[in-house]
Enzyme design. Structure first.
Site: not given
Length: 441
Positions: A25-29, A53-54, A155, A236, A251, A312, A344
């Site tokens: 996660g947190d790769e920069g999506k 979060g983004h 359910r 994520q 998650t 977040t 980078l």
């Protein structure tokens, strides 16, 4: 008799595309989604909740998104919250209000009627359960995501559509709190939660949410039939997937490309591309194994230089060198067709840049993710070292603007991870991106 529209195969050149995190996660999506924003028609969030979060930077403006898809920042895009997301309505409405106060319209937003809601008792149970686990804690954000997904699978969950039927909402709350209150009072010594009070609070959200609620699966299917481009955005990442990640430190949903179908209502034959996002180094938040983690001054340098703190939660992220083993695993699990490499620029000024190329597991070298949790916990990184660069790369606008050693580092990663690198991020802004290949082919 009116002919029914065909629902598949009309325009294979305009398919659904999945954007997936290929690490923890947190790769920069968000940056990658925003880059594609003017070339797609719909951006769909298909899983997760406000535990992720983004951050998207446009010019001098920075936007932190927790529930909304990144496409909300592109005026020509229709942002969609799919059925696979769990929604805290208060958080969602606050985020809408915040963006609109900054002149970002949310008028096109669509929310699936089948998405499940995070309820107050989910947040309470999340926090007390995590505290009760002590040293065995998972490292959740305490926002009720796991318990909400647990109720969905059991359910007994509450869905967005239930807000518009007071009788069903009351019935579901009475049923679920019959058991939850027993657990809260007798196991955790907490107070009883009143279902009537929750019902009153949540019924107030109904009218504000009503304009956004739709049959999103149907809308997306018709959009694809019309030749629209649909981008599916996970929260994520692969290594936090409940099935394919570092279980149990994961998650509660499926951020992988396969989860995009279930979480959006789009059939798997509509997806033709999967873009994996990788950071030029590796980070994760929460507990669990992390073979290339740095607990020394190098880890602290990466954290400070890369500003590695959760969007977040604000929690400091654990940092380590690039791990080619998990990137290659992600390429396989997701069927990645191209990678987008971010941050980078953070690696500038290093004499040598290590890449984890394999693991040593109890004296045995492996270039694959170990099969068992025990082996993964015992995995030690095996590094190869590449010459670093001192030049500031943040002003680069093409691959040829990069120092020779930076280009060699990118090529080395590409050779190791099993799919081409189509784009490189050299800073947080929208314009700080190098496109090596067309991401949408």
């Amino acid at each position: 008799m009116t002919a029914r529209p065909r629902t598949r195969g009309l325009n294979p050149a305009m398919p659904a595309i999945v954007l997936v995190g290929a690490q923890w996660g947190d790769e920069g999506k968000g940056k990658a989604t925003d880059l594609l924003g003017d070339r797609v028609d719909y951006v769909v969030r298909y899983q997760g909740g406000n535990n992720a979060g983004h951050t998207v930077v446009i010019g001098d403006e920075s936007y932190a998104l927790h529930m909304l898809p990144s496409g909300v920042l592109s005026e020509n895009v229709t942002p969609v919250i799919g059925n696979g997301v769990v929604i805290d309505p208060e958080v969602l409405l606050d985020e809408i209000d915040t963006l609109q106060s900054r002149n970002v319209s949310c008028g096109k937003l669509l929310v699936s009627a089948n998405a499940h809601l995070i309820m107050p008792y989910h947040r309470v149970l999340d926090k007390v359960t995590e505290r009760h686990l002590g040293s065995n804690r998972i490292g959740t954000t305490g926002r009720g995501i796991g318990p909400a997904y647990g109720d969905k699978i059991a359910r007994v969950g509450v869905r967005v559509q239930d807000l518009f039927d007071p009788g069903i909402l009351d019935q579901k709350l009475d049923l679920v709190l019959r058991d939850k209150n027993q657990i809260l009072t007798k196991v955790y010594n907490r107070r009883v939660i009143d279902p009537r009070r929750i019902a009153e609070d949540y019924k107030q959200y109904a009218e504000r949410l009503r304009p956004y609620v739709a049959d999103t699966g149907l809308i997306l299917a018709r959009a694809l039939d019309e030749g629209k481009v649909v981008l599916l955005e996970g929260a994520q990442a692969t290594m936090l997937d409940v099935d394919h990640g570092t279980y149990p430190f994961v998650t509660s949903s499926s951020p992988t490309a396969g989860g995009a179908c279930a979480g959006s209502g789009i059939g798997p034959t509509r997806i033709s591309q999967v873009i994996g996002i990788v950071k030029a180094y590796t980070t994760r938040v929460g507990e669990g194994p992390f073979p290339s983690e740095l607990t020394d001054e190098h880890g602290e340098w990466l954290r400070k230089t890369g500003m590695e703190y959760g969007v977040t939660t604000g929690r400091p992220r654990r940092c380590g060198w690039f791990d080619a083993v998990i990137a290659r695993y992600s390429a396989r699990i997701n069927g990645v067709t191209a990678f987008f490499l971010t941050k980078l620029d953070v690696l500038s000024t290093l004499d040598k840049v290590p890449i984890c190329v394999a693991y040593d597991v109890d004296g045995h070298r492996t270039e694959e993710v170990p099969m068992t949790q025990t082996e993964f916990h015992h995995a030690k990184p095996v590094y190869e070292y590449f010459d670093g660069w001192w030049e500031d790369v943040s002003d680069a606008r093409s691959i040829n603007d990069l120092p020779k050693n930076a280009r060699a580092y990118i090529k080395a990663i590409e050779d190791m991870i099993g799919a081409p690198i189509a784009g490189v991020g050299v800073g947080p802004r929208r314009d700080q991106t190098l496109q090596l290949r067309d991401l949408l082919r």
